[in-house]
Design an enzyme around this catalytic site. Sequence first.
Site, PDB file in Angstrom:
ATOM      1  N   SER A  62      49.774  34.108  38.415  1.00  9.10           N
ATOM      2  CA  SER A  62      49.919  34.708  39.750  1.00  9.10           C
ATOM      3  C   SER A  62      48.937  34.181  40.795  1.00  9.10           C
ATOM      4  CB  SER A  62      49.736  36.217  39.664  1.00  9.10           C
ATOM      5  OG  SER A  62      50.939  36.823  39.326  1.00  9.10           O
ATOM      6  N   LYS A  65      50.160  32.367  43.768  1.00  7.31           N
ATOM      7  CA  LYS A  65      50.733  33.082  44.916  1.00  7.31           C
ATOM      8  C   LYS A  65      49.853  32.902  46.163  1.00  7.31           C
ATOM      9  CE  LYS A  65      53.100  36.297  41.867  1.00  7.31           C
ATOM     10  NZ  LYS A  65      52.955  37.413  40.938  1.00  7.31           N
ATOM     11  N   TYR A 186      58.937  28.326  41.280  1.00  9.20           N
ATOM     12  CA  TYR A 186      57.926  29.382  41.066  1.00  9.20           C
ATOM     13  C   TYR A 186      57.343  29.285  39.650  1.00  9.20           C
ATOM     14  CZ  TYR A 186      56.253  34.080  39.928  1.00  9.20           C
ATOM     15  OH  TYR A 186      55.491  35.136  39.474  1.00  9.20           O
ATOM     16  N   TYR A 238      47.311  43.428  41.361  1.00  9.46           N
ATOM     17  CA  TYR A 238      48.466  44.209  40.894  1.00  9.46           C
ATOM     18  C   TYR A 238      48.264  45.690  41.243  1.00  9.46           C
ATOM     19  CZ  TYR A 238      48.468  39.996  37.973  1.00  9.46           C
ATOM     20  OH  TYR A 238      48.390  38.720  37.513  1.00  9.46           O
ATOM     21  N   VAL A 256      48.047  36.357  34.795  1.00 11.39           N
ATOM     22  CA  VAL A 256      48.117  36.786  33.394  1.00 11.39           C
ATOM     23  C   VAL A 256      47.690  35.696  32.407  1.00 11.39           C
ATOM     24  CG1 VAL A 256      49.796  38.657  33.675  1.00 11.39           C
ATOM     25  CG2 VAL A 256      50.606  36.328  33.272  1.00 11.39           C
TER      26      VAL A 256
HETATM   27  N1  GLN Z   1      54.485  33.761  35.834  1.00 11.78           N
HETATM   28  C1  GLN Z   1      54.186  35.143  35.706  1.00 11.78           C
HETATM   29  C2  GLN Z   1      55.398  35.997  35.962  1.00 11.78           C
HETATM   30  O1  GLN Z   1      56.110  35.721  36.888  1.00 11.78           O
HETATM   31  C3  GLN Z   1      53.067  35.449  36.655  1.00 11.78           C
HETATM   32  C4  GLN Z   1      52.671  36.874  36.594  1.00 11.78           C
HETATM   33  C5  GLN Z   1      51.215  37.151  36.687  1.00 11.78           C
HETATM   34  O2  GLN Z   1      50.322  36.337  36.555  1.00 11.78           O
HETATM   35  N2  GLN Z   1      50.987  38.402  36.898  1.00 11.78           N
HETATM   36  O3  GLN Z   1      55.695  36.926  35.271  1.00 11.78           O
END
Ligand code: GLN
Length: 307
Positions: A62, A65, A186, A238, A256
């Site tokens: 994430s 992003k 993505y 989050y 994650v």
């Molecule tokens: N690639 C992961 C997903 O889309 C990224 C999520 C994350 O790092 N929270 O589920």
Amino acid sequence: MLQDTAKAAWEHGRQYLMQGKVADYIPELGKANPVFFGLCIKTPDGQSIEFGDVDKRFTMQSICKVVCLATALQHEGFDTVFSHVMMEPSGDAFNSILKLDTASNRPFNPMINAGAIEVVNLLAPTFSFEELLDFTRAICMDDEIVLDEAVYHSEFATGDRNRAIGYLLKSKGVLAGDVLKTVDLYFKLCSLSVTARSLAGLGLVLANGGVDPRTGIRLFSAQTVRTVKTLMFTCGMYDRSGEFAVRIGLPCKSGVGGGIMASVENRMGIGTFGPSLDEKGNSIGGGYALEYLSRALHLHIFDSEHS
Ligand code: GLN
């Protein structure tokens, strides 16, 4: 002094690793070693303070992003970006689809999956994966960032929830073009392999208002960087963003894969790596190490000289 405090923060964070769990909903991430733990702090004068596993590569997840949002703001403009995605914390899990269907057509913010997929959809007609990889290398001050093919294939194979988000956005008329291509881009951006050092580099460029302190080259405008940091502060961790804001008080973004990137205005970029995660998906050791650092060095944005 900074060296000693950073070491103590790293030791503090390390104590909690066994209380978390590595992500396994993307099977390849489940192979991560939960005892890996690294902390890197980079300052504008070129110091890099490092403890533990700072050169181990792991995927950004994430944290990409942030790069996507910065690129979209820079090239599509503030008004266009925020006509596609809102700027409100969702209070839901990063991959939630619920409120997107019931409460709003636009994703709540660019730091959750729905918002990031929408932002990537804005970038997809203009930028190739290679160009976005180059931007990521530049803003992380790390030319060795590459695509981790194994994680990408694993994510591709298990990414139906993200495809579902893409199709829901398309059904609402918010996402244009090819859902599968957008979601694929993505996935690739989530699968870029970084280190705690690269994340400290990214935090430092943001702390420095978008300018690479080594070269003086401006990578993103001050306005772009201000918006990105604000959304990191309110939405970057989050559905634990509120707690991070209170306890740590810095713009942070986690992934994650085990990374957390934090930015301390004018002072430093911080990168942590620890794939053992709390139940919301944030690195457990990274969170505790950042809390320690924030308290010890009075980094909270609302610390005053009277604190
Ligand atoms: N690639 C992961 C997903 O889309 C990224 C999520 C994350 O790092 N929270 O589920």
